[in-house]
Design an enzyme around this catalytic site. Structure first.
Site, mmCIF file in Angstrom:
data_model
loop_
_atom_site.group_PDB
_atom_site.id
_atom_site.type_symbol
_atom_site.label_atom_id
_atom_site.label_comp_id
_atom_site.label_asym_id
_atom_site.label_seq_id
_atom_site.Cartn_x
_atom_site.Cartn_y
_atom_site.Cartn_z
ATOM 1 N N SER A 136 0.996 31.633 51.225
ATOM 2 C CA SER A 136 2.046 32.554 50.978
ATOM 3 C C SER A 136 1.518 33.449 49.471
ATOM 4 C CB SER A 136 3.288 31.738 50.371
ATOM 5 O OG SER A 136 4.253 32.528 49.729
ATOM 6 N N TYR A 149 8.273 25.649 44.978
ATOM 7 C CA TYR A 149 7.761 26.372 46.237
ATOM 8 C C TYR A 149 6.473 26.775 45.872
ATOM 9 C CZ TYR A 149 6.914 29.299 50.259
ATOM 10 O OH TYR A 149 6.482 30.026 51.372
HETATM 11 N N1 LIG Z 1 9.699 33.553 55.013
HETATM 12 C C1 LIG Z 1 8.968 34.159 54.305
HETATM 13 O O1 LIG Z 1 9.212 34.939 53.467
HETATM 14 C C2 LIG Z 1 7.558 33.332 54.042
HETATM 15 C C3 LIG Z 1 6.642 34.145 53.041
HETATM 16 C C4 LIG Z 1 5.410 33.634 52.985
HETATM 17 C C5 LIG Z 1 4.998 32.237 53.509
HETATM 18 N N2 LIG Z 1 5.757 31.894 54.560
HETATM 19 C C6 LIG Z 1 5.403 30.464 55.074
HETATM 20 O O2 LIG Z 1 5.290 30.737 56.639
HETATM 21 C C7 LIG Z 1 5.515 29.508 57.377
HETATM 22 C C8 LIG Z 1 6.666 29.797 58.287
HETATM 23 O O3 LIG Z 1 8.108 30.329 57.516
HETATM 24 P P1 LIG Z 1 9.065 30.809 58.208
HETATM 25 O O4 LIG Z 1 9.643 31.909 57.218
HETATM 26 O O5 LIG Z 1 8.715 31.402 59.722
HETATM 27 O O6 LIG Z 1 10.125 29.743 58.237
HETATM 28 P P2 LIG Z 1 11.317 29.183 59.263
HETATM 29 O O7 LIG Z 1 11.891 30.704 59.921
HETATM 30 O O8 LIG Z 1 12.376 28.419 58.348
HETATM 31 O O9 LIG Z 1 10.707 28.498 60.459
HETATM 32 C C9 LIG Z 1 10.043 27.103 60.136
HETATM 33 C C10 LIG Z 1 9.585 26.217 61.125
HETATM 34 O O10 LIG Z 1 8.974 25.260 60.862
HETATM 35 C C11 LIG Z 1 9.740 23.859 61.347
HETATM 36 N N3 LIG Z 1 9.707 22.749 60.454
HETATM 37 C C12 LIG Z 1 10.257 22.745 59.330
HETATM 38 N N4 LIG Z 1 9.853 21.700 58.892
HETATM 39 C C13 LIG Z 1 9.120 20.817 59.916
HETATM 40 C C14 LIG Z 1 8.756 19.645 59.928
HETATM 41 N N5 LIG Z 1 8.563 18.525 58.934
HETATM 42 N N6 LIG Z 1 7.742 19.331 60.836
HETATM 43 C C15 LIG Z 1 7.707 20.170 61.821
HETATM 44 N N7 LIG Z 1 8.215 21.354 61.818
HETATM 45 C C16 LIG Z 1 8.987 21.850 60.967
HETATM 46 C C17 LIG Z 1 11.104 24.551 61.839
HETATM 47 O O11 LIG Z 1 11.549 23.762 62.714
HETATM 48 P P3 LIG Z 1 12.387 22.415 62.728
HETATM 49 O O12 LIG Z 1 13.559 22.562 61.641
HETATM 50 O O13 LIG Z 1 12.980 22.121 63.979
HETATM 51 O O14 LIG Z 1 11.312 21.311 62.449
HETATM 52 C C18 LIG Z 1 10.793 26.018 62.236
HETATM 53 O O15 LIG Z 1 10.299 25.948 63.444
HETATM 54 C C19 LIG Z 1 5.858 28.480 56.086
HETATM 55 O O16 LIG Z 1 4.800 27.888 55.565
HETATM 56 C C20 LIG Z 1 6.287 29.368 55.055
HETATM 57 O O17 LIG Z 1 5.782 28.832 53.681
HETATM 58 C C21 LIG Z 1 7.245 32.294 54.583
#
Ligand SMILES: NC(=O)c1ccc[n+]([C@@H]2O[C@H](COP(=O)([O-])OP(=O)(O)OC[C@H]3O[C@@H](n4cnc5c(N)ncnc54)[C@H](OP(=O)(O)O)[C@@H]3O)[C@@H](O)[C@H]2O)c1
Length: 230
Positions: A136, A149
């Site tokens: 991130s 975070y």
């Molecule tokens: N959104 C942003 O602005 C942003 C920015 C920079 C980086 N990121 C990074 O991008 C990545 C994806 O984020 P996102 O925004 O796509 O999040 P999201 O929409 O909340 O999706 C998260 C995914 O991770 C799964 N998950 C959560 N905890 C888990 C666990 N313990 N074991 C297995 N699966 C798990 C969830 O499914 P279940 O709950 O069913 O397990 C879901 O499929 C993360 O690493 C985040 O830090 C996000």
């Protein structure tokens, strides 16, 4: 690199960036396997031809089982994307619930550590493969209110940089991805300021995939929203 028939595992592949990556890789004729904790959401992927396996990234055994299934079905592992992650609404340090912060570090840091180890053991046996860690821009600068975070993502960055050094001289690649804000379920509990300007995860997924297809992929890829022309 031609991605056709390659084998990829994406952790946290049922929502947000993971889902966007899974669907885009599938269009490239990649064999896609996703994991998450919610079984119902995993089932939806079957009709897309994507294999969904229940696994919690904080449990290394779950990830070992996942790898076993992948190797039994496909015989090899080309890419492993450590994408699963969680977030905490912004709060001053004095008010952060540090029990929740421990849980967040367990998923964001140790989930990536366990995923990397499981993938690395297989990739060393094969002497090929790429581990891609979704970090991130919160690992590039501190953020007021985002201490827990940011701490988790700085830790993932440090781990990933060390992993890069450990695979030097092998045919295994390690890639760090630093996306800026994306409009995903990450923020279901509370939308951060500026959320409406955040990127569509499909846009970010396409950049990650184009990078992997290139002959010389960037190993430190920062993806920020395009600056609007006035
Ligand atoms: N959104 C942003 O602005 C942003 C920015 C920079 C980086 N990121 C990074 O991008 C990545 C994806 O984020 P996102 O925004 O796509 O999040 P999201 O929409 O909340 O999706 C998260 C995914 O991770 C799964 N998950 C959560 N905890 C888990 C666990 N313990 N074991 C297995 N699966 C798990 C969830 O499914 P279940 O709950 O069913 O397990 C879901 O499929 C993360 O690493 C985040 O830090 C996000």
């Amino acid at each position: 690199m031609d991605l056709k028939n390659k084998v990829i595992v994406i952790t946290g592949g049922t929502k947000g960036l993971g889902k966007a990556l899974a669907l885009s890789f599938k269009k490239e004729d990649v064999n896609v396997v996703v994991c998450a904790r919610n079984e119902e959401e995993l089932k939806i992927f079957q009709k897309e031809g994507i294999l969904g396996i229940k696994a919690d990234v904080t449990k290394e055994n779950d990830l070992n089982n996942l790898l076993k299934i992948v190797i039994k079905k496909f015989g090899q592992l080309d890419f492993w994307i450590n994408n699963a992650g969680i977030w905490l609404p912004h709060l001053p340090i004095e008010e952060v619930d540090w029990k929740r912060a421990h849980d967040l570090i367990e998923v964001n840091l140790f989930g990536t550590v366990y995923g990397s180890r499981v993938a690395l053991i297989q990739m060393r046996k094969q002497n090929f493969g790429s581990i891609i860690n979704i970090i991130s821009t919160s690992a590039l600068e501190g953020r007021s209110g985002g201490s827990a975070y940011c701490a988790s993502k700085y830790a993932v960055r440090g781990f990933t940089e060390s992993l890069k050094k450990e695979v030097e001289g092998t045919n295994i690649k390690v890639i760090s991805i630093y996306p800026g804000g994306m409009q995903t379920n990450f923020f279901d509990e509370k939308k951060p300021e500026g959320y409406n300007e955040y990127m569509n995860p499909d846009f970010v997924a396409d950049i990650i995939i184009e990078n992997l297809k290139s002959d010389n992929p960037e190993i430190d890829l920062v993806i920020k929203r395009p600056v609007k022309q006035s």
